[in-house]
Structures are given as structure tokens and as C-alpha cells.
Design a protein around this motif. Sequence first.
Motif, PDB file in Angstrom:
ATOM      1  N   ASP A  33      39.660 -62.517 -10.712  1.00  0.00           N
ATOM      2  CA  ASP A  33      39.237 -61.124 -10.917  1.00  0.00           C
ATOM      3  C   ASP A  33      38.257 -61.138 -12.086  1.00  0.00           C
ATOM      4  O   ASP A  33      38.568 -61.672 -13.157  1.00  0.00           O
ATOM      5  CB  ASP A  33      40.460 -60.248 -11.225  1.00  0.00           C
ATOM      6  CG  ASP A  33      40.135 -58.765 -11.167  1.00  0.00           C
ATOM      7  OD1 ASP A  33      39.182 -58.333 -11.850  1.00  0.00           O
ATOM      8  OD2 ASP A  33      40.825 -58.034 -10.443  1.00  0.00           O
ATOM      9  N   TYR A  89      47.196 -52.196  -4.287  1.00  0.00           N
ATOM     10  CA  TYR A  89      47.037 -50.747  -4.213  1.00  0.00           C
ATOM     11  C   TYR A  89      46.476 -50.358  -2.847  1.00  0.00           C
ATOM     12  O   TYR A  89      45.615 -51.052  -2.309  1.00  0.00           O
ATOM     13  CB  TYR A  89      46.068 -50.262  -5.301  1.00  0.00           C
ATOM     14  CG  TYR A  89      46.413 -50.743  -6.691  1.00  0.00           C
ATOM     15  CD1 TYR A  89      47.435 -50.137  -7.422  1.00  0.00           C
ATOM     16  CD2 TYR A  89      45.736 -51.815  -7.264  1.00  0.00           C
ATOM     17  CE1 TYR A  89      47.757 -50.573  -8.702  1.00  0.00           C
ATOM     18  CE2 TYR A  89      46.053 -52.263  -8.546  1.00  0.00           C
ATOM     19  CZ  TYR A  89      47.062 -51.643  -9.259  1.00  0.00           C
ATOM     20  OH  TYR A  89      47.374 -52.090 -10.514  1.00  0.00           O
ATOM     21  N   GLY A  95      44.960 -46.038  -6.601  1.00  0.00           N
ATOM     22  CA  GLY A  95      44.205 -46.865  -7.543  1.00  0.00           C
ATOM     23  C   GLY A  95      43.343 -47.932  -6.902  1.00  0.00           C
ATOM     24  O   GLY A  95      42.718 -48.722  -7.599  1.00  0.00           O
ATOM     25  N   THR A  97      40.177 -49.646  -5.468  1.00  0.00           N
ATOM     26  CA  THR A  97      38.738 -49.411  -5.670  1.00  0.00           C
ATOM     27  C   THR A  97      37.876 -50.284  -4.761  1.00  0.00           C
ATOM     28  O   THR A  97      36.704 -49.989  -4.562  1.00  0.00           O
ATOM     29  CB  THR A  97      38.331 -49.688  -7.135  1.00  0.00           C
ATOM     30  OG1 THR A  97      38.670 -51.037  -7.472  1.00  0.00           O
ATOM     31  CG2 THR A  97      39.035 -48.737  -8.091  1.00  0.00           C
ATOM     32  N   VAL A  98      38.439 -51.397  -4.254  1.00  0.00           N
ATOM     33  CA  VAL A  98      37.701 -52.246  -3.304  1.00  0.00           C
ATOM     34  C   VAL A  98      38.481 -52.212  -1.996  1.00  0.00           C
ATOM     35  O   VAL A  98      39.677 -52.523  -1.963  1.00  0.00           O
ATOM     36  CB  VAL A  98      37.564 -53.695  -3.821  1.00  0.00           C
ATOM     37  CG1 VAL A  98      36.874 -54.562  -2.778  1.00  0.00           C
ATOM     38  CG2 VAL A  98      36.781 -53.729  -5.134  1.00  0.00           C
ATOM     39  N   HIS A 102      43.720 -56.754  -0.903  1.00  0.00           N
ATOM     40  CA  HIS A 102      43.834 -57.849  -1.878  1.00  0.00           C
ATOM     41  C   HIS A 102      45.137 -57.734  -2.646  1.00  0.00           C
ATOM     42  O   HIS A 102      45.625 -56.647  -2.924  1.00  0.00           O
ATOM     43  CB  HIS A 102      42.645 -57.870  -2.844  1.00  0.00           C
ATOM     44  CG  HIS A 102      42.337 -56.555  -3.472  1.00  0.00           C
ATOM     45  ND1 HIS A 102      41.699 -55.536  -2.799  1.00  0.00           N
ATOM     46  CD2 HIS A 102      42.593 -56.073  -4.709  1.00  0.00           C
ATOM     47  CE1 HIS A 102      41.564 -54.497  -3.597  1.00  0.00           C
ATOM     48  NE2 HIS A 102      42.107 -54.791  -4.758  1.00  0.00           N
ATOM     49  N   HIS A 104      46.824 -58.720  -6.190  1.00  0.00           N
ATOM     50  CA  HIS A 104      46.567 -59.147  -7.570  1.00  0.00           C
ATOM     51  C   HIS A 104      47.682 -60.101  -8.004  1.00  0.00           C
ATOM     52  O   HIS A 104      48.863 -59.785  -7.825  1.00  0.00           O
ATOM     53  CB  HIS A 104      46.594 -57.945  -8.523  1.00  0.00           C
ATOM     54  CG  HIS A 104      45.492 -56.955  -8.333  1.00  0.00           C
ATOM     55  ND1 HIS A 104      44.368 -56.938  -9.114  1.00  0.00           N
ATOM     56  CD2 HIS A 104      45.349 -55.922  -7.465  1.00  0.00           C
ATOM     57  CE1 HIS A 104      43.577 -55.937  -8.738  1.00  0.00           C
ATOM     58  NE2 HIS A 104      44.155 -55.301  -7.737  1.00  0.00           N
ATOM     59  N   HIS A 117      42.684 -51.627 -15.981  1.00  0.00           N
ATOM     60  CA  HIS A 117      42.386 -52.043 -14.608  1.00  0.00           C
ATOM     61  C   HIS A 117      40.892 -51.894 -14.320  1.00  0.00           C
ATOM     62  O   HIS A 117      40.340 -50.790 -14.418  1.00  0.00           O
ATOM     63  CB  HIS A 117      43.207 -51.164 -13.665  1.00  0.00           C
ATOM     64  CG  HIS A 117      43.004 -51.444 -12.223  1.00  0.00           C
ATOM     65  ND1 HIS A 117      43.445 -52.600 -11.621  1.00  0.00           N
ATOM     66  CD2 HIS A 117      42.413 -50.730 -11.245  1.00  0.00           C
ATOM     67  CE1 HIS A 117      43.142 -52.570 -10.344  1.00  0.00           C
ATOM     68  NE2 HIS A 117      42.507 -51.450 -10.089  1.00  0.00           N
TER      69      HIS A 117
HETATM   70  P1  AMP Z   1      41.668 -52.534  -6.810  1.00  0.00           P
HETATM   71  O1  AMP Z   1      41.484 -51.431  -7.784  1.00  0.00           O
HETATM   72  O2  AMP Z   1      43.079 -52.937  -6.580  1.00  0.00           O
HETATM   73  O3  AMP Z   1      40.914 -52.250  -5.537  1.00  0.00           O
HETATM   74  O4  AMP Z   1      41.075 -53.805  -7.500  1.00  0.00           O
HETATM   75  C1  AMP Z   1      39.789 -54.277  -7.371  1.00  0.00           C
HETATM   76  C2  AMP Z   1      39.701 -55.407  -8.345  1.00  0.00           C
HETATM   77  O5  AMP Z   1      38.571 -56.152  -8.007  1.00  0.00           O
HETATM   78  C3  AMP Z   1      39.559 -54.975  -9.801  1.00  0.00           C
HETATM   79  O6  AMP Z   1      40.610 -55.557 -10.561  1.00  0.00           O
HETATM   80  C4  AMP Z   1      38.187 -55.520 -10.213  1.00  0.00           C
HETATM   81  O7  AMP Z   1      38.185 -56.007 -11.512  1.00  0.00           O
HETATM   82  C5  AMP Z   1      37.970 -56.615  -9.189  1.00  0.00           C
HETATM   83  N1  AMP Z   1      36.596 -56.923  -8.830  1.00  0.00           N
HETATM   84  C6  AMP Z   1      35.585 -56.060  -8.572  1.00  0.00           C
HETATM   85  N2  AMP Z   1      34.471 -56.721  -8.210  1.00  0.00           N
HETATM   86  C7  AMP Z   1      34.795 -58.043  -8.229  1.00  0.00           C
HETATM   87  C8  AMP Z   1      34.072 -59.239  -7.951  1.00  0.00           C
HETATM   88  N3  AMP Z   1      32.780 -59.222  -7.577  1.00  0.00           N
HETATM   89  N4  AMP Z   1      34.712 -60.433  -8.076  1.00  0.00           N
HETATM   90  C9  AMP Z   1      36.005 -60.475  -8.456  1.00  0.00           C
HETATM   91  N5  AMP Z   1      36.739 -59.378  -8.736  1.00  0.00           N
HETATM   92  C10 AMP Z   1      36.142 -58.175  -8.624  1.00  0.00           C
END
Ligand code: AMP
Length: 141
Positions: A33, A89, A95, A97-98, A102, A104, A117
Amino acid sequence: MAYDPSNIFAKILRGEIPAYRVYEDERTLAFMDVMPQSDGHTLVVPKSPAENIFDLDPAMAAAVIQSGQKLARAVKHAFNADGVMLVQYNGPAAGQTVFHFHLHVVPRYADQPLRSHGRSMADARLLEEHAQRIRAALQAG
Ligand code: AMP
């Protein structure tokens, strides 16, 4: 919401953008991350397109957990962590964001609070050094 193949983890899976890769098998990929909440914070993603737990194939869920277990052991060993948190999430309200599923893998250290976060980008050399430590721990078994 339909799965959007332009999300950043889909791009990492396709090799379109770089990542600090630490582990890969037929069904999953793990990488650092870039905004770690603790040293050694790693993400495990399935290679199949799934936005979150609601559309993740159960066999892929099993594969992600198996890789998560490998990674949990490796980061605990590599960073001498006191514990390891596995977190994920589902949906913006939770929470996320991607929008590619995934897991963690977050090492925890006694008396050390988590950093925020997805807030601040870690130094590239430090991430590469941490990735190497995890790869070495995985190799050592
Ligand atoms: P979430 O909020 O669970 O969707 O987490 C997304 C995670 O992806 C966050 O902890 C970010 O720090 C991480 N993240 C975003 N862009 C990248 C990237 N290019 N490479 C690795 N981690 C990333």
C-alpha cells in the motif's frame, strides 16, 4: 454499480502502472500500500474483476484469504510485528476508495496507533526496502 476496469488496481494487474509487488500466484497479486497505515502494510487483490465482497466469486475469496494468510505470516516475521490486522471495506459508506476488491494486511505494533487511511504517500525507497523484506520472508517460508 458495475465493475469499472479503469480502477487503479485493475491497471496494476494489467501491468499498466507500477506497484511494489511482493507476491503473485495464479489467482492473486499482493503489493505494498503506497499510503501505509503501518510499516509493512500490504494489499492482496484477486485477479478476477470484482468490485467488493458482494460480487467476489467465493473461490476467489478463498484464494485471497490463502494469500492473505501467507502475507500475514511474512509481514509479522519481516517486521517483527506484535500482531497483524486483515481488513477490507465494501462501498464508499464503509470507507472503500478503490473499487477492485482488496484485503488490507496491516502489521500492528504494541503502543503504536495506526496512521490515517489512504492519507500520506510513503517514500519510494522505503516502500521498495519493505517490499524486499517481505519477499525475503516469503522465500524463507
Ligand atoms: P480502500 O479505502 O480500502 O479502498 O483502500 C485503498 C487503498 O489503496 C488505500 O489504503 C490506499 O493507500 C491504497 N492505494 C491507492 N492507490 C494505490 C496504488 N497505486 N498502489 C498501492 N496502493 C494504493
